[in-house]
Design a protein around this motif. Sequence first.
Motif, PDB file in Angstrom:
ATOM      1  N   ASP A 178      14.166  42.261   7.978  1.00  0.00           N
ATOM      2  CA  ASP A 178      15.091  41.373   8.698  1.00  0.00           C
ATOM      3  C   ASP A 178      14.843  39.920   8.329  1.00  0.00           C
ATOM      4  OD1 ASP A 178      16.171  43.565  10.062  1.00  0.00           O
ATOM      5  OD2 ASP A 178      14.612  43.468  11.593  1.00  0.00           O
ATOM      6  N   TYR A 179      15.789  39.338   7.614  1.00  0.00           N
ATOM      7  CA  TYR A 179      15.770  37.930   7.215  1.00  0.00           C
ATOM      8  C   TYR A 179      14.665  37.577   6.224  1.00  0.00           C
ATOM      9  CZ  TYR A 179      19.116  37.361  11.010  1.00  0.00           C
ATOM     10  OH  TYR A 179      20.208  37.482  11.818  1.00  0.00           O
ATOM     11  N   PHE A 180      14.058  38.565   5.586  1.00  0.00           N
ATOM     12  CA  PHE A 180      13.069  38.246   4.562  1.00  0.00           C
ATOM     13  C   PHE A 180      13.781  38.069   3.227  1.00  0.00           C
ATOM     14  CE2 PHE A 180       9.884  38.636   1.359  1.00  0.00           C
ATOM     15  CZ  PHE A 180       8.729  38.135   1.934  1.00  0.00           C
ATOM     16  N   GLY A 200       7.499  49.707   0.927  1.00  0.00           N
ATOM     17  CA  GLY A 200       7.914  49.980   2.295  1.00  0.00           C
ATOM     18  C   GLY A 200       8.625  48.800   2.927  1.00  0.00           C
ATOM     19  N   ILE A 201       9.507  49.088   3.868  1.00  0.00           N
ATOM     20  CA  ILE A 201      10.203  48.038   4.612  1.00  0.00           C
ATOM     21  C   ILE A 201      10.277  48.433   6.084  1.00  0.00           C
ATOM     22  CG2 ILE A 201      11.622  47.256   2.668  1.00  0.00           C
ATOM     23  CD1 ILE A 201      13.948  48.833   3.791  1.00  0.00           C
ATOM     24  N   THR A 202      10.241  47.431   6.932  1.00  0.00           N
ATOM     25  CA  THR A 202      10.552  47.642   8.343  1.00  0.00           C
ATOM     26  C   THR A 202      11.911  47.021   8.593  1.00  0.00           C
ATOM     27  OG1 THR A 202       9.470  45.575   9.012  1.00  0.00           O
ATOM     28  CG2 THR A 202       8.130  47.583   9.021  1.00  0.00           C
ATOM     29  N   SER A 203      12.627  47.553   9.548  1.00  0.00           N
ATOM     30  CA  SER A 203      13.973  47.063   9.803  1.00  0.00           C
ATOM     31  C   SER A 203      14.329  47.282  11.258  1.00  0.00           C
ATOM     32  CB  SER A 203      14.986  47.775   8.901  1.00  0.00           C
ATOM     33  OG  SER A 203      16.314  47.408   9.229  1.00  0.00           O
ATOM     34  N   SER A 239      19.320  46.199   6.661  1.00  0.00           N
ATOM     35  CA  SER A 239      19.018  44.796   6.904  1.00  0.00           C
ATOM     36  C   SER A 239      18.741  44.041   5.605  1.00  0.00           C
ATOM     37  CB  SER A 239      17.814  44.669   7.843  1.00  0.00           C
ATOM     38  OG  SER A 239      18.126  45.163   9.125  1.00  0.00           O
ATOM     39  N   VAL A 240      18.912  44.684   4.468  1.00  0.00           N
ATOM     40  CA  VAL A 240      18.596  44.099   3.175  1.00  0.00           C
ATOM     41  C   VAL A 240      19.879  43.714   2.442  1.00  0.00           C
ATOM     42  CG1 VAL A 240      17.467  44.492   0.957  1.00  0.00           C
ATOM     43  CG2 VAL A 240      16.497  45.467   3.036  1.00  0.00           C
ATOM     44  N   ALA A 241      19.882  42.523   1.844  1.00  0.00           N
ATOM     45  CA  ALA A 241      21.061  42.063   1.108  1.00  0.00           C
ATOM     46  C   ALA A 241      20.881  42.179  -0.400  1.00  0.00           C
ATOM     47  CB  ALA A 241      21.379  40.614   1.477  1.00  0.00           C
ATOM     48  N   SER A 242      19.798  42.796  -0.836  1.00  0.00           N
ATOM     49  CA  SER A 242      19.528  42.940  -2.267  1.00  0.00           C
ATOM     50  C   SER A 242      20.030  44.279  -2.774  1.00  0.00           C
ATOM     51  CB  SER A 242      18.016  42.830  -2.533  1.00  0.00           C
ATOM     52  OG  SER A 242      17.690  43.327  -3.815  1.00  0.00           O
ATOM     53  N   GLU A 243      20.900  44.242  -3.774  1.00  0.00           N
ATOM     54  CA  GLU A 243      21.433  45.481  -4.323  1.00  0.00           C
ATOM     55  C   GLU A 243      20.351  46.349  -4.954  1.00  0.00           C
ATOM     56  OE1 GLU A 243      23.216  42.117  -7.012  1.00  0.00           O
ATOM     57  OE2 GLU A 243      22.658  42.389  -4.906  1.00  0.00           O
ATOM     58  N   CYS A 244      19.337  45.707  -5.564  1.00  0.00           N
ATOM     59  CA  CYS A 244      18.284  46.485  -6.226  1.00  0.00           C
ATOM     60  C   CYS A 244      17.311  47.106  -5.235  1.00  0.00           C
ATOM     61  CB  CYS A 244      17.546  45.611  -7.243  1.00  0.00           C
ATOM     62  SG  CYS A 244      18.553  45.251  -8.722  1.00  0.00           S
ATOM     63  N   PHE A 259       4.375  41.561   4.331  1.00  0.00           N
ATOM     64  CA  PHE A 259       4.873  40.193   4.489  1.00  0.00           C
ATOM     65  C   PHE A 259       5.905  40.135   5.608  1.00  0.00           C
ATOM     66  CE2 PHE A 259       3.285  40.269   0.144  1.00  0.00           C
ATOM     67  CZ  PHE A 259       2.579  39.078   0.087  1.00  0.00           C
ATOM     68  N   ILE A 260       5.723  39.149   6.487  1.00  0.00           N
ATOM     69  CA  ILE A 260       6.592  39.025   7.655  1.00  0.00           C
ATOM     70  C   ILE A 260       7.147  37.606   7.784  1.00  0.00           C
ATOM     71  CG2 ILE A 260       5.314  40.815   8.896  1.00  0.00           C
ATOM     72  CD1 ILE A 260       4.000  38.558  10.546  1.00  0.00           C
TER      73      ILE A 260
END
Length: 408
Positions: A101-103, A119-122, A129-134, A162-163
């Motif tokens: 979220d917002y990273f 890994g990701i938290t959302s 919550s991710v805007a990256s296509e990759c 990373f937060i």
Amino acid sequence: MMLRWWHLHILVWFCSLCGRERGIEAGSPTVKVNGNISEVEDAAYIRIYYGQTFKVIKNGFDGKSYLLIQNNSKMATKTKYCTSRIKSFVVPLANYSIEADYFPVSFFELLGLLGSLKGITSSSSSSQSVASECVLKLYNEGQVQLINTSEPRPFDRFAAHFIVNTDQPQACNFATFLATGEDAPLQRAEWIKYLGVFANLETRANQVYNTIKQNYMCLSKAASSKKAAFKPIVAWMSYNDGVWSFTKEAYKLKYVEDSGGENVDDSISKETYNISIPDDLEAFNAILCTVDVVIDETYTSDPTAYNASNFLQNLNVDDQTCFAFMANQSLWRYDKRLQNSTILDWYDGAISQPHIVLADLIEALFPSGKYATTYFRNIAKGEGVVSIGPEMCDRDSSTPLEPVTIAC
């Protein structure tokens, strides 16, 4: 004895950091390590120091210091810190996870580190919550996992997590990344050096930032030389529950200055205008009559459906004849690139590559018709959005994303 000496040496470094508040001060001790170092030029809240087999990075926003120990050193297996102010990591990181979220994960893309993202938290139940296509592509392929935070010790398998949200319990491997707290676009972009230090990629981080900064400065210089009778007056504004307000965030005002425009007069002391109060509405109307370009930041749950009609309805002004921004069709929003109809790339790619935002604004202020904006869309002309999807990722995740170069 040798181990005690190292601990004492490190603690001296940390003590020297804790006594200072901002930036890298003149005369600060720096030891070069194989020439692969980063020096902070513009960011106000990062400090980086180098030892022979370790590095210290200080986050000036939350006061945390990170001891980064080279993995081929004796210290790597013998030294560990985990306190409220000091944490240690072994570098380069073997892998990492992020709070999605917002990273601004685009910083990692520019460094070529997406392959190490595991890994990701959302706040949602997926990667939405991710805007990256990759990153979306990696998630769909199963290379990036959604972390179940309800499990015991869910972050233990990652070298670092990373937060951006500091109001949460933090494990020993949590590292804060607060680029958005800086007051200027280039200051925010220079936080790529902060992440580069964790991966021993200082040379790459320096290269990327120098490219972006040079392009930004070139564009700004070109904008300042544009011939116009007056600088266009720009207003960043938003509507919420019957009240309009002008945005005063420093980095946004800096964008306007660097693009050759002028911000709405700082002498306007009133910050909010309730359109149900006649005097407020009249004063607000008078200010808008002086504005040439409007950037509408109004939140909407469905940006794809938001258009000029919504904006005008929120204004509640019958006579719009004096609105130059409507007559000249210069009404903008920064939600052009989005994912899942709600996640804006403005909070990701626009942070790491501010020269693209600057080029967009220059086009908004001085229309040429020859440049296609990336983050801004002109709703006065009915411009729609671009939906981000995993199919748009056309490169290997381990390949660094090269900064966009824009002709000045």
